[in-house]
Design an enzyme around this catalytic site. Structure first.
Site, PDB file in Angstrom:
ATOM      1  N   ARG A 289     -11.623 -50.938   3.079  1.00 14.20           N
ATOM      2  CA  ARG A 289     -10.384 -50.618   3.787  1.00 14.20           C
ATOM      3  C   ARG A 289     -10.592 -50.865   5.282  1.00 14.20           C
ATOM      4  O   ARG A 289     -11.422 -50.205   5.910  1.00 14.20           O
ATOM      5  CB  ARG A 289      -9.990 -49.151   3.556  1.00 14.20           C
ATOM      6  CG  ARG A 289      -9.779 -48.779   2.082  1.00 14.20           C
ATOM      7  CD  ARG A 289      -8.491 -49.347   1.524  1.00 14.20           C
ATOM      8  NE  ARG A 289      -8.397 -49.173   0.093  1.00 14.20           N
ATOM      9  CZ  ARG A 289      -7.873 -48.098  -0.509  1.00 14.20           C
ATOM     10  NH1 ARG A 289      -7.428 -47.089   0.236  1.00 14.20           N
ATOM     11  NH2 ARG A 289      -7.813 -48.021  -1.822  1.00 14.20           N
ATOM     12  N   GLU A 291      -9.307 -49.948   7.924  1.00 16.12           N
ATOM     13  CA  GLU A 291      -8.543 -48.971   8.685  1.00 16.12           C
ATOM     14  C   GLU A 291      -9.283 -48.591   9.971  1.00 16.12           C
ATOM     15  O   GLU A 291     -10.500 -48.429   9.967  1.00 16.12           O
ATOM     16  CB  GLU A 291      -8.324 -47.699   7.849  1.00 16.12           C
ATOM     17  CG  GLU A 291      -7.486 -47.931   6.608  1.00 16.12           C
ATOM     18  CD  GLU A 291      -7.379 -46.673   5.755  1.00 16.12           C
ATOM     19  OE1 GLU A 291      -6.250 -46.201   5.554  1.00 16.12           O
ATOM     20  OE2 GLU A 291      -8.426 -46.183   5.293  1.00 16.12           O
ATOM     21  N   ARG A 297     -13.135 -38.098   7.344  1.00 13.22           N
ATOM     22  CA  ARG A 297     -13.072 -38.383   5.906  1.00 13.22           C
ATOM     23  C   ARG A 297     -12.762 -39.839   5.559  1.00 13.22           C
ATOM     24  O   ARG A 297     -12.542 -40.168   4.394  1.00 13.22           O
ATOM     25  CB  ARG A 297     -12.026 -37.487   5.242  1.00 13.22           C
ATOM     26  CG  ARG A 297     -10.595 -37.703   5.696  1.00 13.22           C
ATOM     27  CD  ARG A 297      -9.658 -36.812   4.896  1.00 13.22           C
ATOM     28  NE  ARG A 297      -8.252 -37.104   5.158  1.00 13.22           N
ATOM     29  CZ  ARG A 297      -7.248 -36.573   4.476  1.00 13.22           C
ATOM     30  NH1 ARG A 297      -7.508 -35.740   3.482  1.00 13.22           N
ATOM     31  NH2 ARG A 297      -5.998 -36.870   4.766  1.00 13.22           N
ATOM     32  N   HIS A 298     -12.726 -40.727   6.548  1.00 15.65           N
ATOM     33  CA  HIS A 298     -12.421 -42.129   6.279  1.00 15.65           C
ATOM     34  C   HIS A 298     -13.622 -43.029   6.545  1.00 15.65           C
ATOM     35  O   HIS A 298     -14.359 -42.848   7.512  1.00 15.65           O
ATOM     36  CB  HIS A 298     -11.244 -42.603   7.144  1.00 15.65           C
ATOM     37  CG  HIS A 298      -9.924 -42.078   6.698  1.00 15.65           C
ATOM     38  ND1 HIS A 298      -9.353 -40.947   7.228  1.00 15.65           N
ATOM     39  CD2 HIS A 298      -9.059 -42.526   5.750  1.00 15.65           C
ATOM     40  CE1 HIS A 298      -8.185 -40.717   6.639  1.00 15.65           C
ATOM     41  NE2 HIS A 298      -7.992 -41.655   5.731  1.00 15.65           N
ATOM     42  N   GLU A 440      -7.391 -34.543  -0.083  1.00 12.58           N
ATOM     43  CA  GLU A 440      -7.165 -35.426  -1.234  1.00 12.58           C
ATOM     44  C   GLU A 440      -8.426 -36.194  -1.598  1.00 12.58           C
ATOM     45  O   GLU A 440      -9.110 -36.736  -0.733  1.00 12.58           O
ATOM     46  CB  GLU A 440      -6.028 -36.397  -0.905  1.00 12.58           C
ATOM     47  CG  GLU A 440      -5.741 -37.411  -1.993  1.00 12.58           C
ATOM     48  CD  GLU A 440      -6.246 -38.794  -1.632  1.00 12.58           C
ATOM     49  OE1 GLU A 440      -6.803 -39.445  -2.540  1.00 12.58           O
ATOM     50  OE2 GLU A 440      -6.091 -39.224  -0.468  1.00 12.58           O
ATOM     51  N   SER A 443      -6.205 -40.432  -6.227  1.00 19.70           N
ATOM     52  CA  SER A 443      -4.817 -40.890  -6.281  1.00 19.70           C
ATOM     53  C   SER A 443      -4.629 -41.611  -7.604  1.00 19.70           C
ATOM     54  O   SER A 443      -5.469 -42.418  -8.006  1.00 19.70           O
ATOM     55  CB  SER A 443      -4.535 -41.842  -5.111  1.00 19.70           C
ATOM     56  OG  SER A 443      -3.164 -42.181  -5.077  1.00 19.70           O
ATOM     57  N   ARG A 491     -16.182 -38.599  -1.002  1.00 20.70           N
ATOM     58  CA  ARG A 491     -15.310 -37.450  -0.724  1.00 20.70           C
ATOM     59  C   ARG A 491     -15.536 -36.314  -1.720  1.00 20.70           C
ATOM     60  O   ARG A 491     -15.488 -35.143  -1.349  1.00 20.70           O
ATOM     61  CB  ARG A 491     -13.837 -37.865  -0.768  1.00 20.70           C
ATOM     62  CG  ARG A 491     -13.329 -38.412   0.528  1.00 20.70           C
ATOM     63  CD  ARG A 491     -11.816 -38.423   0.560  1.00 20.70           C
ATOM     64  NE  ARG A 491     -11.326 -39.303   1.603  1.00 20.70           N
ATOM     65  CZ  ARG A 491     -10.043 -39.517   1.870  1.00 20.70           C
ATOM     66  NH1 ARG A 491      -9.118 -38.910   1.127  1.00 20.70           N
ATOM     67  NH2 ARG A 491      -9.669 -40.337   2.826  1.00 20.70           N
TER      68      ARG A 491
END
Length: 517
Positions: A289, A291, A297-298, A440, A443, A491
């Site tokens: 990812r 991002e 948490r990323h 979270e 998903s 996570r």
């Protein structure tokens, strides 16, 4: 001076026949002065003799054959024989082995000399330590054996004299450091970037050894459980012609002159596998990812635990699998890995996760209502941010006494293009997220299996349908109802142990600022 005689100093100088002037002067020196000079010379002589003896000692020592030379020293670089001896892990040492001879290997963590002929040596093996009493025993141990004297001691590899971080420092808890400060003591605090820069040293601590063993068990239990339910392990490509999730968070690259990207998930190929009649599949692999998220948490790369399955009647079948799977994982860790959990807790204190035997399920609308009643307004058709997720997690814990729950029927507008809308309200979807301690971790959803609906949905999300034509075509030949989920391994462990940063559970993390080690 008594050491001076006439033959030495009273000889006539050649060519003159005269005596040396100093002969006359020497004879005029008092007896007291002569004795003083003699003592001085004797002292200097003893110093020279001592220095010479010290310098010659190593040479002399080395020249004497040591009958116990085979019991110590450096091992050869290359292995060349199998001894057949049995090695014992430090963690396997127990009172039952009292009196037995064991062969262990590990790192020398500390050497504590007690006397000239006795020392304590602490050996560390995968985070576990054992203290060895080392003594000089006639007939067994030679006094010529280096500084640490043991029955047998061999060095496999020598570390540099000064390590960039000390394992003992890296193993301290913040509470221990803060308590020392109150007492006026200054202990070293190893910050996160330093730990990650020297990760090979950092992961030698007992807490880190435990963290990654727990992670390994989550990985193992994920596979074991799904295999028991008829799931087949697959491996899908990570080089993609188009994006699997949509959006801008994708690593783009040139693939032999063609545009490509790294897979944001195995989603499309999982679904294609279901269309190929595998019926139930799982995969564990890297997820990318792009991002620019600098949060706790990323990550830009993490390990994804993914599953996909045929749905017979309702998407709740997928949630049933998630429910049973994670309760089993949590039970496994809690029951069988108490030592590892205690090791983590000593450095990073946490309370055990609260979870129910039957996992709580709430609809998104119910979650929004709980937040509203608690004074927090959120968009009923928007996503929950980190703050509202944590707030809802606290409300759920207070009301239902659980830190693990499922929130389903999410708004369609915030889910990927392949998500199936709800039959009774297209503003919502047959999708769900799963939370641990208000964050979270999973998903999931039922997927759209109609090629035309998929195509229009992809266009609406700005995805080039030509780049995913193979995916779309796979639904033209008859497709099952299906759904699945994706889990971030790092996570799960981070939140199960209530750690404050996902980098603690990523062996060599990749974030927007880190590409090494």
């Amino acid at each position: 001076m008594s050491s001076v005689n006439g033959d030495e100093f009273g000889a006539k100088h050649h060519g003159t026949g005269k005596s040396k002037p100093r002969f006359y002067m020497m004879n005029r020196i008092s007896k007291k002065a002569a004795k003083k000079e003699a003592a001085k010379q004797e002292k200097l002589l003893k110093k020279k003799e001592a220095a010479a003896a010290a310098a010659a000692a190593p040479v002399a020592k080395e020249s004497i054959p040591d009958p116990l030379a085979d019991k110590y020293g450096d091992l050869e670089l290359q292995s060349h024989a199998v001894s057949g001896l049995k090695w014992t892990d430090v963690k396997a040492l127990s009172p039952e082995l009292k009196g037995a001879e064991v062969l262990i290997g590990g790192r020398v963590q500390a050497v504590r000399p007690v006397s000239k002929k006795m020392s304590f040596v602490v050996i560390r093996d995968s985070g576990r330590t054992v203290q060895c009493v080392v003594t000089v025993k006639p007939g067994e141990v030679s006094e010529q054996m280096v500084e640490i004297q043991v029955t047998k001691l061999y060095c496999v590899s020598k570390a540099v004299p000064v390590l960039p971080i000390n394992v003992e420092d890296a193993a301290r808890s913040d509470a221990e450091i803060d308590e020392a400060l109150k007492e006026g003591k200054q202990l070293v605090r190893v910050n996160q970037d330093t730990r990650l820069n020297y990760r090979v040293l950092d992961v030698r601590t007992l807490a880190n050894q435990a963290i990654f063993r727990l992670q390994s068990e989550v990985n193992y239990k994920f596979i074991e459980f799904l295999r028991s339910k008829g799931f087949v392990g697959i491996h899908t490509p990570k080089l993609m012609g188009g994006t699997s999730e949509g959006g801008a968070a994708v690593f783009r690259l040139d693939y032999k002159g063609k545009p490509a990207c790294l897979a944001q998930s195995p989603q499309l190929h999982k679904q294609m596998s279901i269309c190929g009649d595998f019926m139930r599949v799982y995969e564990i692999g890297p997820v990318f990812r792009a991002e620019d998220s600098f949060t706790h948490r990323h990550l830009c790369e993490f390990t994804g635990l993914d599953a996909e399955m045929v749905i017979r009647e309702h998407y709740s079948e997928v949630m049933d699998v998630v429910d049973e799977l994670f309760v089993e994982i949590f039970d496994h860790l809690t029951t069988n890995f108490t030592e590892e959990l205690e090791a983590v807790s000593r450095q990073y204190p946490f309370t055990p996760l609260k979870y129910l035997r039957k996992t709580l399920r709430l609809t998104f609308e119910e979650g929004v209502q709980m937040l509203k009643e608690a004074g927090t307004e959120v968009d009923p058709f928007g996503d929950l941010n980190t703050e509202t997720e944590k707030k809802l997690g606290a409300l759920v814990l207070e009301k239902y006494d659980t830190e693990f729950y499922i929130l389903h029927r999410y708004p369609s507008a915030i889910r990927p293009f392949y998500t199936m809308p709800c039959y009774d309200n297209k503003n919502y979807s047959n999708s769900f997220d799963v939370f641990i301690r208000g964050e979270e971790i999973i998903s999931g959803a039922q997927r759209v299996h109609d090629p035309e609906v998929l195509k229009e949905s992809a266009k609406a999300c700005g995805i080039d349908v030509d780049s995913i034509s193979s995916y779309l075509d796979s639904f033209k030949y008859g497709a099952w109802r299906h759904g699945g989920f994706g889990v971030g391994l790092e996570r799960v462990v981070m939140l199960f142990c209530n750690l404050n940063n996902i980098r603690k559970t990523s062996l060599f993390p990749r974030d927007p600022q880190r590409l090494a080690p």
